[in-house]
Design a protein around this motif. Sequence first.
Motif, mmCIF file in Angstrom:
data_model
loop_
_atom_site.group_PDB
_atom_site.id
_atom_site.type_symbol
_atom_site.label_atom_id
_atom_site.label_comp_id
_atom_site.label_asym_id
_atom_site.label_seq_id
_atom_site.Cartn_x
_atom_site.Cartn_y
_atom_site.Cartn_z
ATOM 1 N N ALA A 41 0.695 -1.131 0.150
ATOM 2 C CA ALA A 41 0.038 0.136 0.077
ATOM 3 C C ALA A 41 0.878 1.241 0.103
ATOM 4 C CB ALA A 41 -0.937 -0.059 1.141
ATOM 5 N N VAL A 45 -3.351 6.035 3.769
ATOM 6 C CA VAL A 45 -4.860 5.855 3.315
ATOM 7 C C VAL A 45 -5.010 4.639 2.696
ATOM 8 C CG1 VAL A 45 -6.470 7.181 1.961
ATOM 9 C CG2 VAL A 45 -5.047 8.426 3.370
ATOM 10 N N CYS A 46 -4.266 4.421 1.832
ATOM 11 C CA CYS A 46 -4.354 3.066 0.901
ATOM 12 C C CYS A 46 -4.336 2.012 1.891
ATOM 13 C CB CYS A 46 -3.430 3.010 -0.098
ATOM 14 S SG CYS A 46 -3.654 4.046 -1.446
ATOM 15 N N LEU A 48 -5.115 1.733 5.034
ATOM 16 C CA LEU A 48 -6.436 1.549 5.845
ATOM 17 C C LEU A 48 -7.483 0.860 5.032
ATOM 18 C CD1 LEU A 48 -6.086 4.723 8.136
ATOM 19 C CD2 LEU A 48 -6.472 2.203 9.013
ATOM 20 N N GLU A 49 -7.779 1.573 3.641
ATOM 21 C CA GLU A 49 -8.478 0.822 2.728
ATOM 22 C C GLU A 49 -8.235 -0.582 2.497
ATOM 23 O OE1 GLU A 49 -9.109 4.933 0.127
ATOM 24 O OE2 GLU A 49 -7.925 3.515 -0.776
ATOM 25 N N PHE A 50 -6.935 -1.096 2.439
ATOM 26 C CA PHE A 50 -6.693 -2.336 2.323
ATOM 27 C C PHE A 50 -7.196 -3.101 3.416
ATOM 28 C CE2 PHE A 50 -4.077 -6.041 2.621
ATOM 29 C CZ PHE A 50 -3.782 -6.646 1.398
ATOM 30 N N ARG A 52 -9.416 -2.546 5.807
ATOM 31 C CA ARG A 52 -11.081 -2.627 5.778
ATOM 32 C C ARG A 52 -11.744 -3.030 4.772
ATOM 33 N NH1 ARG A 52 -10.344 3.584 8.310
ATOM 34 N NH2 ARG A 52 -10.073 2.701 10.517
ATOM 35 N N LYS A 53 -10.887 -3.536 3.665
ATOM 36 C CA LYS A 53 -11.534 -4.165 2.494
ATOM 37 C C LYS A 53 -12.475 -3.254 1.704
ATOM 38 C CE LYS A 53 -10.873 -8.785 4.257
ATOM 39 N NZ LYS A 53 -10.102 -9.399 3.474
ATOM 40 N N GLN A 54 -11.851 -2.151 1.536
ATOM 41 C CA GLN A 54 -12.699 -0.976 0.778
ATOM 42 C C GLN A 54 -12.316 -0.944 -0.788
ATOM 43 O OE1 GLN A 54 -11.813 2.472 3.084
ATOM 44 N NE2 GLN A 54 -13.613 2.225 4.659
ATOM 45 N N ASP A 55 -12.994 -0.338 -1.403
ATOM 46 C CA ASP A 55 -12.543 -0.293 -2.822
ATOM 47 C C ASP A 55 -11.245 0.425 -2.988
ATOM 48 O OD1 ASP A 55 -13.093 -0.746 -5.610
ATOM 49 O OD2 ASP A 55 -13.825 1.402 -5.783
ATOM 50 N N TYR A 57 -9.703 -2.412 -2.808
ATOM 51 C CA TYR A 57 -9.086 -3.851 -2.154
ATOM 52 C C TYR A 57 -10.184 -4.627 -1.540
ATOM 53 C CZ TYR A 57 -5.248 -0.391 -2.044
ATOM 54 O OH TYR A 57 -4.381 0.537 -2.712
ATOM 55 N N LEU A 58 -11.392 -4.860 -2.376
ATOM 56 C CA LEU A 58 -12.327 -5.711 -1.733
ATOM 57 C C LEU A 58 -12.123 -7.188 -1.439
ATOM 58 C CD1 LEU A 58 -15.307 -4.336 -4.196
ATOM 59 C CD2 LEU A 58 -14.688 -3.697 -1.822
#
Length: 148
Positions: A41, A45-46, A48-50, A52-55, A57-58
């Motif tokens: 990442a 920011v990236c 945390l998205e990873f 939390r499996k957010q777009d 990084y689903l």
Amino acid sequence: MNDQKINCSNVILIVDDNPTDAMLVREAFACTDGNTEVFVAEDGVCALEFLRKQDPYLQAPRPDIILLDLNMPRKNGIEFLAEMKADIDLRIIPVIVYTSSVTDQDIKAAFQNYANGYIKKSVNFDECIEVAKSIKEFWLSTSILCRS
């Protein structure tokens, strides 16, 4: 031997905005024995998205450990660490600060925000391999990690 991970790969998340440093660490882990998947990442920011499996990084796997650089844009390592360790679902993932900074201020800030370790980056590939072996030996073989 850690019976939890027989025939399973270990997952490492590198959080580093420098693609050369991230590649060096990824290659160092590839040179060690064992099955390790390494993801990168580019900043906090990236990362945390990873986690939390957010777009986008689903389908991201949950990392067993995180290697964290401190000096990054958008959300630096200390900011990431503070937010991640405040999250009850994420705080159990060990975070090892892996950075070029060895200032007392950065070391103290990392541990005040619940870093699990602090390692100075090396630009020497052989030293990187030794660090990767040490991390795998302790964190992925000797230690028993909470993987839920």
